[in-house]
Design a protein around this motif. Structure first.
Motif, mmCIF file in Angstrom:
data_model
loop_
_atom_site.group_PDB
_atom_site.id
_atom_site.type_symbol
_atom_site.label_atom_id
_atom_site.label_comp_id
_atom_site.label_asym_id
_atom_site.label_seq_id
_atom_site.Cartn_x
_atom_site.Cartn_y
_atom_site.Cartn_z
ATOM 1 N N ARG A 84 -18.709 8.154 -37.773
ATOM 2 C CA ARG A 84 -19.866 8.667 -37.041
ATOM 3 C C ARG A 84 -19.486 9.703 -35.980
ATOM 4 N NH1 ARG A 84 -21.026 5.132 -32.515
ATOM 5 N NH2 ARG A 84 -23.246 5.598 -32.651
ATOM 6 N N GLN A 85 -18.269 9.594 -35.410
ATOM 7 C CA GLN A 85 -17.933 10.524 -34.321
ATOM 8 C C GLN A 85 -17.812 11.979 -34.782
ATOM 9 O OE1 GLN A 85 -15.725 8.085 -35.323
ATOM 10 N NE2 GLN A 85 -13.603 8.754 -35.150
ATOM 11 N N CYS A 86 -17.603 12.205 -36.090
ATOM 12 C CA CYS A 86 -17.473 13.602 -36.517
ATOM 13 C C CYS A 86 -18.765 14.132 -37.134
ATOM 14 C CB CYS A 86 -16.282 13.781 -37.458
ATOM 15 S SG CYS A 86 -16.454 12.983 -39.058
ATOM 16 N N LYS A 87 -19.849 13.383 -37.027
ATOM 17 C CA LYS A 87 -21.086 13.818 -37.682
ATOM 18 C C LYS A 87 -22.261 13.893 -36.707
ATOM 19 C CE LYS A 87 -19.727 14.927 -41.641
ATOM 20 N NZ LYS A 87 -19.902 16.287 -42.126
ATOM 21 N N ALA A 88 -23.357 14.483 -37.180
ATOM 22 C CA ALA A 88 -24.492 14.778 -36.304
ATOM 23 C C ALA A 88 -25.172 13.513 -35.777
ATOM 24 C CB ALA A 88 -25.508 15.642 -37.053
ATOM 25 N N GLU A 111 -24.960 -0.339 -41.886
ATOM 26 C CA GLU A 111 -25.089 -1.723 -41.404
ATOM 27 C C GLU A 111 -23.789 -2.501 -41.612
ATOM 28 O OE1 GLU A 111 -27.274 -0.498 -43.695
ATOM 29 O OE2 GLU A 111 -29.230 -0.411 -42.704
ATOM 30 N N GLN A 112 -23.137 -2.295 -42.764
ATOM 31 C CA GLN A 112 -21.915 -3.052 -43.061
ATOM 32 C C GLN A 112 -20.730 -2.608 -42.201
ATOM 33 O OE1 GLN A 112 -23.314 -2.517 -46.782
ATOM 34 N NE2 GLN A 112 -24.409 -4.252 -45.899
ATOM 35 N N ASP A 113 -20.581 -1.302 -42.050
ATOM 36 C CA ASP A 113 -19.440 -0.776 -41.313
ATOM 37 C C ASP A 113 -19.945 0.178 -40.233
ATOM 38 O OD1 ASP A 113 -17.192 0.369 -40.323
ATOM 39 O OD2 ASP A 113 -16.397 1.077 -42.253
ATOM 40 N N PRO A 114 -20.102 -0.326 -39.007
ATOM 41 C CA PRO A 114 -20.709 0.494 -37.949
ATOM 42 C C PRO A 114 -19.854 1.694 -37.511
ATOM 43 C CG PRO A 114 -20.007 -1.641 -37.100
ATOM 44 C CD PRO A 114 -19.765 -1.687 -38.569
ATOM 45 N N ARG A 115 -18.630 1.786 -38.045
ATOM 46 C CA ARG A 115 -17.816 2.966 -37.693
ATOM 47 C C ARG A 115 -18.278 4.213 -38.446
ATOM 48 N NH1 ARG A 115 -12.053 2.075 -39.539
ATOM 49 N NH2 ARG A 115 -13.253 1.622 -41.418
ATOM 50 N N VAL A 116 -19.060 4.011 -39.518
ATOM 51 C CA VAL A 116 -19.433 5.150 -40.369
ATOM 52 C C VAL A 116 -20.950 5.320 -40.458
ATOM 53 C CG1 VAL A 116 -17.349 4.878 -41.760
ATOM 54 C CG2 VAL A 116 -19.485 3.839 -42.537
ATOM 55 N N VAL A 117 -21.355 6.505 -40.910
ATOM 56 C CA VAL A 117 -22.784 6.785 -41.084
ATOM 57 C C VAL A 117 -23.118 6.907 -42.570
ATOM 58 C CG1 VAL A 117 -23.295 7.808 -38.851
ATOM 59 C CG2 VAL A 117 -22.278 9.243 -40.638
ATOM 60 N N ARG A 118 -24.410 6.770 -42.864
ATOM 61 C CA ARG A 118 -24.868 6.828 -44.255
ATOM 62 C C ARG A 118 -25.189 8.282 -44.623
ATOM 63 N NH1 ARG A 118 -25.962 2.298 -46.615
ATOM 64 N NH2 ARG A 118 -27.784 2.966 -47.758
ATOM 65 N N MET A 123 -27.625 9.653 -28.762
ATOM 66 C CA MET A 123 -27.850 10.898 -28.009
ATOM 67 C C MET A 123 -27.173 10.837 -26.651
ATOM 68 S SD MET A 123 -31.777 11.733 -29.135
ATOM 69 C CE MET A 123 -31.971 13.227 -28.176
ATOM 70 N N ALA A 124 -27.180 9.649 -26.046
ATOM 71 C CA ALA A 124 -26.521 9.481 -24.749
ATOM 72 C C ALA A 124 -25.006 9.684 -24.896
ATOM 73 C CB ALA A 124 -26.829 8.101 -24.184
ATOM 74 N N GLU A 125 -24.454 9.127 -25.965
ATOM 75 C CA GLU A 125 -23.024 9.330 -26.242
ATOM 76 C C GLU A 125 -22.676 10.804 -26.327
ATOM 77 O OE1 GLU A 125 -22.277 5.546 -29.124
ATOM 78 O OE2 GLU A 125 -21.629 7.497 -29.900
ATOM 79 N N GLU A 126 -23.568 11.543 -26.961
ATOM 80 C CA GLU A 126 -23.347 12.987 -27.146
ATOM 81 C C GLU A 126 -23.748 13.783 -25.910
ATOM 82 O OE1 GLU A 126 -22.687 14.911 -30.350
ATOM 83 O OE2 GLU A 126 -21.700 12.991 -30.763
ATOM 84 N N LYS A 127 -24.200 13.094 -24.865
ATOM 85 C CA LYS A 127 -24.698 13.732 -23.648
ATOM 86 C C LYS A 127 -25.800 14.746 -23.953
ATOM 87 C CE LYS A 127 -20.583 13.022 -20.855
ATOM 88 N NZ LYS A 127 -19.880 12.204 -21.856
ATOM 89 N N MET A 128 -26.691 14.366 -24.876
ATOM 90 C CA MET A 128 -27.809 15.245 -25.200
ATOM 91 C C MET A 128 -28.983 14.926 -24.288
ATOM 92 S SD MET A 128 -27.721 15.027 -29.340
ATOM 93 C CE MET A 128 -29.236 15.939 -29.586
#
Ligand code: 4AD
Ligand code: MG
Length: 502
Positions: free
Chosen positions: A395-399, A406-413, A443-448
């Motif tokens: 998820r950190q490298c994506k929008a 749901e299964q792996d919260p480190r990644v996005v669908r 959004m908070a993580e991204e400081k948006m």
């Protein structure tokens, strides 16, 4: 005057007298006959002017017409298997509408710098014509696919008050004294439309201030984006698969001759069938670090180096012959043109080969969490003969809008679709985060700032549903289908950093 006919429709006029209106593409003249190759925007036609068949002044005139003069030619249509297109014109009259002189693009070859500076004229040549025709069909196939499958077209704004795909590539414009941006995507607006109408798509120009000079990036490109309410990642992959297959089938059906003219291997396109390959990001990362990637790059290094040596030898030999005594003028021109082409290939290849060791290092040390870079995509894409879906990125490298798994919260669908043969990403898409709290957190993580996105957050306040979509870049798709080395040839007037003329 006889009936005006289009060259592409000459088969309907076999044996009749017709008038062609066009431009002189090329000509060959002897003492008894002049062959005028005329183009009219639909096709080329060989027009035969026999000295005995026309008044002396018509023959004289025909022999002296300069390249790209506009003209009308009257004559009788004759089927002839040897003629390009199957028909030629036996000429009885020629009228020059506007005599051109010293047309800068001659049938010999020119470097791409020169050709792009003359893009407004170069468009008339056969190579750009073939590419523009294929682009036209790709766009038509896209519209048909969505229109025939229950999608509603929504035109999203080009003036956008906030970023859709990351602030680094925004083009700012002055909007009555307020900062405003050119749209990077229509997606966020399209999400609103999907919750209104179910299945929607937008299709328009998009803008990214790409400072990188690569063969895959334009600053202005066309993107088609479908967005679907109630869709999950698996549904999106199925739509993307059908969609790409439909485009490829249509291009194969209508453009065999154009593809062959461009030197594209039609067989590689015939392989584009369902199912496409599916890899997770983690699997892709394993491949990059593994032996297959290394072997591929080792091979590329060796073949690249061998071709460089060969080109150097050829250039040297041709230049030596050119410098020697008694070389005929036409041979000189031909050699000079070939040397220009060899030098261009050499420069590109040298640059590519120089980068391979770096790409090897990047791949071998690929760390989980990083986005796939251009060279990583190339490797995955070269190792597959059909398109590859890469799904579930960290998820950190994506929008910010992508749905957490749901299964792996480190990644996005999410998914990218990589075209084969090294072309890399042509589609990017995802299921969207439909939960208000999760989206706000991201959004908070991204400081948006949330204020400009209140309307977007409303979509999660009023009847939110799982939904998602994707975007396909027209130019990357055309480059892949046509087998082009660089994206700049896929659009009539390309916009790149530092290149905006004409
Ligand atoms: O992956 P991207 O950035 O995705 C989006 O914009 C999403 N909002 C789409 C969506 O989910 N609705 O861009 C999508 C595609 C890429 O896969 C690529 O084909 C093309 O747009 N693209 C470019 N083409 C040419 N030049 C550039 N600078 C491009 N950037 C993206
Ligand atoms: Mg992308």
């Amino acid at each position: 005057m006889s009936q005006r006919a289009l060259i592409s429709e000459l088969s309907r006029h076999d044996g009749q007298e017709v008038t062609l209106a066009g431009w002189l593409y090329n000509s060959r003249v002897s003492s008894k006959v002049a062959f005028l190759v005329v183009r009219d925007g639909t096709e080329l036609c060989q027009c035969v002017v026999g000295k005995e068949a026309v008044p002396a002044e018509v023959f004289e005139r025909a022999c002296r017409i300069a390249q790209e003069s506009s003209l009308r030619v009257i004559g009788q249509v004759h089927a002839d298997e040897r003629a390009p297109g199957g028909y030629e014109l036996h000429v009885s009259g020629v009228e020059i509408v506007h005599p051109a002189s010293d047309y800068p693009i001659t049938p010999k070859s020119h470097g791409h710098e020169f050709l792009f500076k003359h893009r407004h004229l170069w468009l008339r040549s056969r190579r750009p014509t073939a590419i523009m025709r294929i682009r036209h069909t790709v766009i038509d196939a896209i519209r048909r696919f969505f229109n025939d499958n229950g999608f509603m077209l929504i035109d999203t704004p080009i003036f956008a008050p906030s970023a859709g795909e990351g602030a680094q590539t925004l083009f700012e414009v002055d909007y009555f004294g307020e900062p405003m941006y050119l749209a990077q995507t229509g997606q966020l607006y399209l999400e609103a439309a999907a919750l209104a109408y179910g299945k929607v798509y937008c299709f328009g120009p998009t803008f990214r201030a790409e400072k990188s000079k690569t063969r895959r990036h334009l600053t202005e490109f066309w993107m088609v984006e479908p967005e679907i309410a109630w869709a999950r990642l698996e549904d999106l992959l199925a739509v993307a698969e059908d969609f790409v297959v439909a485009i490829v089938e249509r291009v194969l059906r209508e453009h065999r001759a154009d593809l062959e003219f461009l030197g594209q291997d039609v067989i590689t396109l015939e392989r584009i069938k369902k199912p496409f390959y599916r890899l997770t990001y983690s699997e892709a990362a394993e491949i990059l670090r593994g032996p297959k990637a290394k072997e591929l790059l080792d091979n590329e290094l060796a073949t690249g180096q061998a071709r460089i040596d060969e080109l150097n030898r050829t250039i040297e030999a041709k230049e030596k012959e050119l410098a020697g005594p008694g070389v005929k003028k036409h041979r000189q021109d031909q050699f000079a043109a070939e040397v220009i082409e060899h030098r261009e290939e050499l420069a590109e290849l040298t640059e590519q080969v120089k980068n391979i060791p770096h790409h090897m290092e990047l791949a071998a040390n690929f760390e989980w969490g990083k986005d796939l870079g251009g060279s990583d995509e190339t490797i995955i894409s070269r190792l597959h003969d059909r398109p590859v879906f890469v799904t579930h990125y960290p998820r950190q490298c994506k929008a910010f809008y992508m749905k957490r798994d749901e299964q792996d919260p480190r990644v996005v669908r999410n998914f990218d679709l990589l075209a084969p043969d090294g072309y890399g990403e042509i589609i990017g898409g995802s299921q969207r985060e439909e939960e208000l709290e999760a989206l706000l957190e991201r959004m908070a993580e991204e400081k948006m700032p949330t204020e400009p996105y209140e309307w977007y957050l409303d979509l999660r306040r009023y009847g939110s549903v799982p939904h998602g979509g994707f975007g396909l870049g027209i130019e990357r798709t055309v480059a892949w289908l046509c087998g082009l080395k660089h994206i700049r040839e896929t659009i009539a007037f390309p916009r790149l950093m530092g290149k905006v003329y004409p």
